[in-house]
Design an enzyme around this catalytic site. Structure first.
Site, mmCIF file in Angstrom:
data_model
loop_
_atom_site.group_PDB
_atom_site.id
_atom_site.type_symbol
_atom_site.label_atom_id
_atom_site.label_comp_id
_atom_site.label_asym_id
_atom_site.label_seq_id
_atom_site.Cartn_x
_atom_site.Cartn_y
_atom_site.Cartn_z
ATOM 1 N N HIS A 81 7.431 21.251 38.667
ATOM 2 C CA HIS A 81 7.483 22.612 39.167
ATOM 3 C C HIS A 81 6.461 22.778 40.294
ATOM 4 C CE1 HIS A 81 9.405 24.652 35.383
ATOM 5 N NE2 HIS A 81 10.092 23.597 35.805
ATOM 6 N N GLU A 83 3.976 24.809 40.692
ATOM 7 C CA GLU A 83 2.587 24.909 40.246
ATOM 8 C C GLU A 83 2.018 23.537 39.883
ATOM 9 O OE1 GLU A 83 4.680 28.465 38.153
ATOM 10 O OE2 GLU A 83 5.248 26.565 39.101
ATOM 11 N N CYS A 114 3.723 25.536 32.954
ATOM 12 C CA CYS A 114 2.793 25.699 34.074
ATOM 13 C C CYS A 114 1.602 26.565 33.674
ATOM 14 C CB CYS A 114 3.516 26.300 35.264
ATOM 15 S SG CYS A 114 4.798 25.210 35.941
#
Length: 211
Positions: A81, A83, A114
């Site tokens: 992801h 992040e 995350c």
């Protein structure tokens, strides 16, 4: 099988006491919008790669030290992801997996994975754009950032440039749905054409004409 040695870590940044966040609401809003626009630039890179358009940046003492955008499809990595990409890059820059002097800006509310990584990295502050009513772990579904039992608390601000952050996602998924419908319609048309009865072959076509 012997594992190859890890590459040497880069020299860490000369960490110093982080600057205080602006007390003036107008200054704080302008600052948050500036870094969120940088995160939106990363989201556009994700969209160009065919990924869900989410982007993130890590800020240290008013300097962007790391950037990241969604890459789970291209990297075949469910943890890739925006992040996570930005946190990994920031840790390499700093030379430490803990980053209490840093802030993270991300265009979409962090998920549970995350959020957990953010808390483990001990970031001091997180700012997100659009809320995520399906998987958001900063208040929409659960709020991991308000758990007093945890040994670190990260402050969080949501809704910064929420409209453009959310609109980018809506446009992306709208285009994807239209493309899927068009592909289904084309497949149905091809199937119907193949299933249609074929006209009987004439004498010429059967080569049965008499001499």
């Amino acid at each position: 099988m012997t594992q190859p040695p890890l590459p040497p870590s880069p020299p860490p940044l000369p960490l110093r006491a982080p600057r205080a966040l602006p007390d003036d609401p107008a200054q704080a809003a302008e600052r948050d919008a500036r870094y969120m626009r940088a995160a939106l630039e990363e989201a556009r890179l994700a969209e160009a790669a065919g990924e869900v358009p989410v982007g993130a940046v890590v800020v240290w003492n008013d300097t962007i030290i790391a950037r990241g955008h969604n890459l789970p499809i291209r990297s075949v990595d469910p943890s890739a992801h925006a992040e996570m990409q930005a946190l990994r890059a920031a840790a390499q820059v700093i030379g430490n997996y803990r980053m209490p002097e840093c802030e993270l800006y991300v265009t979409l509310e962090p998920c549970a994975m995350c959020s957990g990584a953010i808390l483990h990295a001990r970031l001091r502050h997180v700012v997100f754009g659009a809320s995520d009513p399906k998987t958001g772990a900063a208040g929409s579904v659960v709020n991991l950032f308000e758990q007093a039992q945890l040994n670190h608390q990260t402050s969080i601000t949501g809704g910064v440039l929420a409209e453009p952050c959310g609109q980018m996602l809506k446009d992306f998924f709208g285009a994807r749905r239209r493309a899927q419908k068009a592909a289904q319609k084309a497949a149905q048309g091809a199937s119907a054409q193949n299933a249609a009865p074929q006209p009987a072959a004439g004498p010429d076509q059967n080569h049965d004409t008499e001499a």
